[in-house]
Design an enzyme around this catalytic site. Structure first.
Site, PDB file in Angstrom:
ATOM      1  N   HIS A 175       0.862  -1.374   0.001  1.00  0.00           N
ATOM      2  CA  HIS A 175       0.042  -0.050  -0.066  1.00  0.00           C
ATOM      3  C   HIS A 175       0.864   1.073  -0.097  1.00  0.00           C
ATOM      4  CE1 HIS A 175      -3.766  -2.081   0.362  1.00  0.00           C
ATOM      5  NE2 HIS A 175      -3.211  -2.940   1.134  1.00  0.00           N
ATOM      6  N   ASN A 187      -0.281  -5.294  -6.520  1.00  0.00           N
ATOM      7  CA  ASN A 187      -1.519  -4.512  -6.173  1.00  0.00           C
ATOM      8  C   ASN A 187      -1.148  -3.467  -5.134  1.00  0.00           C
ATOM      9  OD1 ASN A 187      -2.701  -7.652  -6.324  1.00  0.00           O
ATOM     10  ND2 ASN A 187      -3.638  -6.105  -7.671  1.00  0.00           N
ATOM     11  N   ASP A 208      -4.823 -13.360   0.879  1.00  0.00           N
ATOM     12  CA  ASP A 208      -5.515 -12.256   1.116  1.00  0.00           C
ATOM     13  C   ASP A 208      -6.927 -12.646   1.278  1.00  0.00           C
ATOM     14  OD1 ASP A 208      -5.396  -9.250   1.867  1.00  0.00           O
ATOM     15  OD2 ASP A 208      -5.705  -8.619  -0.388  1.00  0.00           O
ATOM     16  N   GLY A 228      -9.705  -7.721  -0.765  1.00  0.00           N
ATOM     17  CA  GLY A 228      -9.322  -8.933  -0.418  1.00  0.00           C
ATOM     18  C   GLY A 228      -9.754  -9.963  -1.419  1.00  0.00           C
TER      19      GLY A 228
END
Length: 386
Positions: free
Chosen positions: A198, A222, A277, A312
């Site tokens: 992130h 991601n 995830d 997720g």
């Protein structure tokens, strides 16, 4: 009584074997022997037609069985999550707290500590090898489904909480450009495993983090700056570095199969591991749940918000192994290593889990390779049929 597992096609974490039997001596693997003609004195398990492999190791599990780690779950909720993933072959896992308030982080730390105190008494909780704090010290520009209201600078006391030895394996996902290399170095010095995720950082932002102990990259591609021609970004730093590990969500939705195949060709062998995830929907009848007051829906293998944002996954490790074979064209042996041996090495536990060898933990999975369904699992030698 010792257990003996016979008639399986054995994958020991390195290669396949035929005509072998595995002896379990309590919570450890006692020996691997030629299949005996007589099995007197043992509790036998006939695994004809099945592959026997090291139990899967998942370093990023947000929930399962209808329960989420976020939201003040209980020890029973943690057991529910572990049970849901055990049914899909996961025998070691890191429950993962998505960015949350300080009080929630304290609650989860206490919960994981309690789970460790009961380790060995409850075979489901024995799958809990530690904890993964995914945030809240991340970059809101790449927040994904994380709640922007709880993303913040590093809290006072964070170092002590995140690296407390009672938590077992401690993975911490941060945005390096937000926390700085000193924080990463101190987390590492105290035994934490620090990952970048992130993050909107540049390739250059990652270099001091790598020099100061950054060990991995959370869900490669991601929620991170992409690889471009003149700015390699976080993805470029992850693929360029030979020493770090990358988690990969192989569900066919998070990352295009071609991108995953390119990553596997580029990254040093053994440094890409499967992660799920996974959210509460895995192993649950109800395929919707709440996260920070927002409703998430699981449909057709995807978890999304009402606005369509990926939230997720609805992925389990057995399906991730299947996808690695069918979507990415990997040999089943490499897919199994990505699900066990490589994440065990990332967690610094590859001398006790991730392989089937004498002295290793009796954490195993037996699955049908034609249907990709788990039939048996063992955690610390405790058997469960599925």
């Amino acid at each position: 009584m010792q257990q003996i597992l016979v008639h399986a096609r054995l994958f020991d974490g390195n290669q396949f074997h035929a005509g072998k039997a595995v002896i379990l001596d309590g919570g450890i693997i006692g020996d691997i022997v030629d299949r005996p003609k007589s099995i007197g004195g043992f509790e036998p398990y006939d695994l004809t037609g099945l592959v026997l492999a090291p139990g899967f190791v998942d370093t990023q599990v947000n929930g399962g069985g209808g329960a989420m780690l976020n939201g003040g779950t209980t020890l029973e909720g943690l057991e529910t999550i572990a049970d849901a993933h055990r049914a899909h072959g996961t025998t070691s896992m890191l429950p993962t707290l998505i960015s949350d308030r300080w009080q929630s982080m304290e609650h989860v730390a206490s919960l994981i500590s309690r789970a460790h105190r009961s380790w060995g008494e409850n075979n489901s909780l024995s799958a809990i090898k530690g904890v993964h704090f995914e945030g809240p010290y991340v970059n809101p520009v790449r927040k994904g489904v994380h709640d922007e209201d709880v993303i913040r600078p590093v809290d006072e006391g964070a170092l002590d909480l995140l690296t407390h030895p009672d938590l077992g394996v401690r993975v911490i996902t941060v945005a390096p450009e937000k926390v700085g290399s000193h924080f990463i170095a101190e987390l590492t010095r105290r035994g934490g495993i620090v990952c970048a995720g992130h993050t909107a950082g540049s390739y250059q932002d990652m270099l001091p983090a790598l020099r100061n102990g950054l060990r991995g990259f959370t869900h490669l591609f991601n929620a991170m700056s992409p690889l471009e021609s003149r700015e390699p970004g976080v993805v470029g730093a992850a693929l360029d570095d030979e020493d770090t590990w990358c988690g990969l969500i192989v569900d066919g939705f998070h990352v295009h199969p071609a991108s995953m195949r390119l990553a596997l060709k580029t990254k040093a062998k053994g440094k890409i591991m499967l992660v799920t995830d996974a959210m509460a929907s895995v192993g649950a009848r109800n395929k919707s749940f709440d996260l920070h007051g927002e409703r998430i829906y699981a449909q057709d293998g995807q978890c999304r918000t009402e606005d369509g944002v990926l939230a997720g996954s609805d992925l389990d490790m057995m399906t991730a192994v299947r996808n690695a074979v069918e979507l990415l064209g990997l040999p089943i042996s490499e897919a199994l290593r990505m699900a066990s041996r490589y994440p065990a090495a990332f967690m610094r536990m590859d001398t006790s889990i991730g392989s089937i060898a004498p002295g290793f933990a009796a954490d195993l999975v037996a699955f049908d390779p034609t249907t990709w369904t788990v039939r048996h699992s063992w955690i610390n030698g405790y058997h469960r049929a599925h």
